[in-house]
Scaffold this motif. Structure first.
Motif, mmCIF file in Angstrom:
data_model
loop_
_atom_site.group_PDB
_atom_site.id
_atom_site.type_symbol
_atom_site.label_atom_id
_atom_site.label_comp_id
_atom_site.label_asym_id
_atom_site.label_seq_id
_atom_site.Cartn_x
_atom_site.Cartn_y
_atom_site.Cartn_z
ATOM 1 N N VAL A 1 -19.800 73.818 -58.666
ATOM 2 C CA VAL A 1 -18.515 74.021 -59.398
ATOM 3 C C VAL A 1 -17.941 72.893 -60.122
ATOM 4 O O VAL A 1 -17.490 73.051 -61.200
ATOM 5 C CB VAL A 1 -17.654 74.247 -58.002
ATOM 6 N N ARG A 2 -18.399 71.522 -59.648
ATOM 7 C CA ARG A 2 -18.126 70.521 -60.162
ATOM 8 C C ARG A 2 -19.331 69.305 -60.102
ATOM 9 O O ARG A 2 -20.254 69.461 -59.274
ATOM 10 C CB ARG A 2 -17.006 69.828 -59.959
ATOM 11 N N VAL A 3 -19.404 68.462 -61.036
ATOM 12 C CA VAL A 3 -20.216 67.302 -60.894
ATOM 13 C C VAL A 3 -20.035 66.640 -59.537
ATOM 14 O O VAL A 3 -18.971 66.430 -59.019
ATOM 15 C CB VAL A 3 -20.383 66.231 -61.969
ATOM 16 N N GLY A 4 -21.166 66.421 -58.980
ATOM 17 C CA GLY A 4 -21.044 65.808 -57.585
ATOM 18 C C GLY A 4 -21.136 66.817 -56.232
ATOM 19 O O GLY A 4 -20.889 66.297 -55.259
ATOM 20 N N ASP A 5 -20.854 68.049 -56.551
ATOM 21 C CA ASP A 5 -20.859 69.048 -55.842
ATOM 22 C C ASP A 5 -21.757 70.202 -56.194
ATOM 23 O O ASP A 5 -21.474 71.560 -56.047
ATOM 24 C CB ASP A 5 -19.121 69.682 -55.633
ATOM 25 N N PHE A 6 -23.177 69.667 -55.968
ATOM 26 C CA PHE A 6 -23.905 70.795 -56.501
ATOM 27 C C PHE A 6 -24.306 71.406 -55.026
ATOM 28 O O PHE A 6 -24.684 70.998 -54.088
ATOM 29 C CB PHE A 6 -25.516 69.944 -56.867
ATOM 30 N N ARG A 7 -24.365 72.818 -55.301
ATOM 31 C CA ARG A 7 -24.693 73.619 -53.884
ATOM 32 C C ARG A 7 -26.272 74.622 -53.923
ATOM 33 O O ARG A 7 -26.505 75.156 -53.386
ATOM 34 C CB ARG A 7 -23.658 74.326 -53.593
ATOM 35 N N SER A 8 -26.466 74.792 -55.426
ATOM 36 C CA SER A 8 -27.823 75.729 -55.548
ATOM 37 C C SER A 8 -28.608 74.706 -56.228
ATOM 38 O O SER A 8 -28.403 74.030 -57.098
ATOM 39 C CB SER A 8 -27.426 76.790 -56.500
ATOM 40 N N TRP A 9 -29.886 74.975 -55.816
ATOM 41 C CA TRP A 9 -31.046 73.909 -56.130
ATOM 42 C C TRP A 9 -32.171 74.959 -56.443
ATOM 43 O O TRP A 9 -32.554 75.844 -55.794
ATOM 44 C CB TRP A 9 -31.559 73.306 -54.885
ATOM 45 N N GLY A 10 -32.967 74.410 -57.384
ATOM 46 C CA GLY A 10 -34.177 75.042 -57.695
ATOM 47 C C GLY A 10 -35.308 74.462 -56.895
ATOM 48 O O GLY A 10 -35.027 73.681 -55.906
ATOM 49 N N GLN A 11 -36.658 74.967 -57.043
ATOM 50 C CA GLN A 11 -37.647 74.385 -56.190
ATOM 51 C C GLN A 11 -38.382 73.201 -56.490
ATOM 52 O O GLN A 11 -39.239 72.510 -56.078
ATOM 53 C CB GLN A 11 -38.855 75.710 -56.092
ATOM 54 N N GLY A 12 -38.035 72.914 -57.689
ATOM 55 C CA GLY A 12 -38.535 71.512 -58.377
ATOM 56 C C GLY A 12 -39.772 71.549 -59.145
ATOM 57 O O GLY A 12 -40.464 72.535 -59.177
#
Length: 117
Positions: A99-110
């Motif tokens: 939702v905002r920088v510093g509040d990342f909640r979804s991630w890729g596999q890398g």
């Protein structure tokens, strides 16, 4: 369901360049902050670069002047252009959304980036 898929990693010599890409789906991309993080062996994950929905950017001090984050809202893509790579940039790089920088909640596999000296 949010999906983030990174690509573009690889092996490069010191001083070289790579461009990472992240394809996003399952989210309203244009209103999300996007970021690139990395994790080297034995180290904590760290923020490398972030881009707010409004276009503001944040960079880790170690990559300022060498890395550039950008986004294409129409394609739901975020990129990380990495120039003048150093061996200490070797890590797994992760794309993230929030939702905002510093509040990342979804991630890729890398995607693995390896810089040889």
């Amino acid at each position: 369901q949010v999906q983030l898929v990174e690509s573009g990693g690889g092996l490069v010599q010191a001083g070289g360049s790579l461009r990472l890409s992240c394809a996003a789906s399952g989210l309203t991309f244009s209103i999300n902050a996007m970021g690139w993080h990395r994790q080297a062996p034995g180290k904590q994950r760290e923020l490398v670069a972030a881009l707010s929905s409004g276009g503001s950017t944040n960079y880790a001090d170690s990559v300022k002047g060498r890395f550039t984050i950008s986004r294409d809202n129409a394609k739901k893509m975020v990129y990380l252009q990495m120039n003048n790579l150093k061996p200490e940039d070797t890590a797994v790089y992760y794309c993230a959304a929030g939702v905002r920088v510093g509040d990342f909640r979804s991630w890729g596999q890398g995607t693995q980036v390896t810089v040889s000296s």
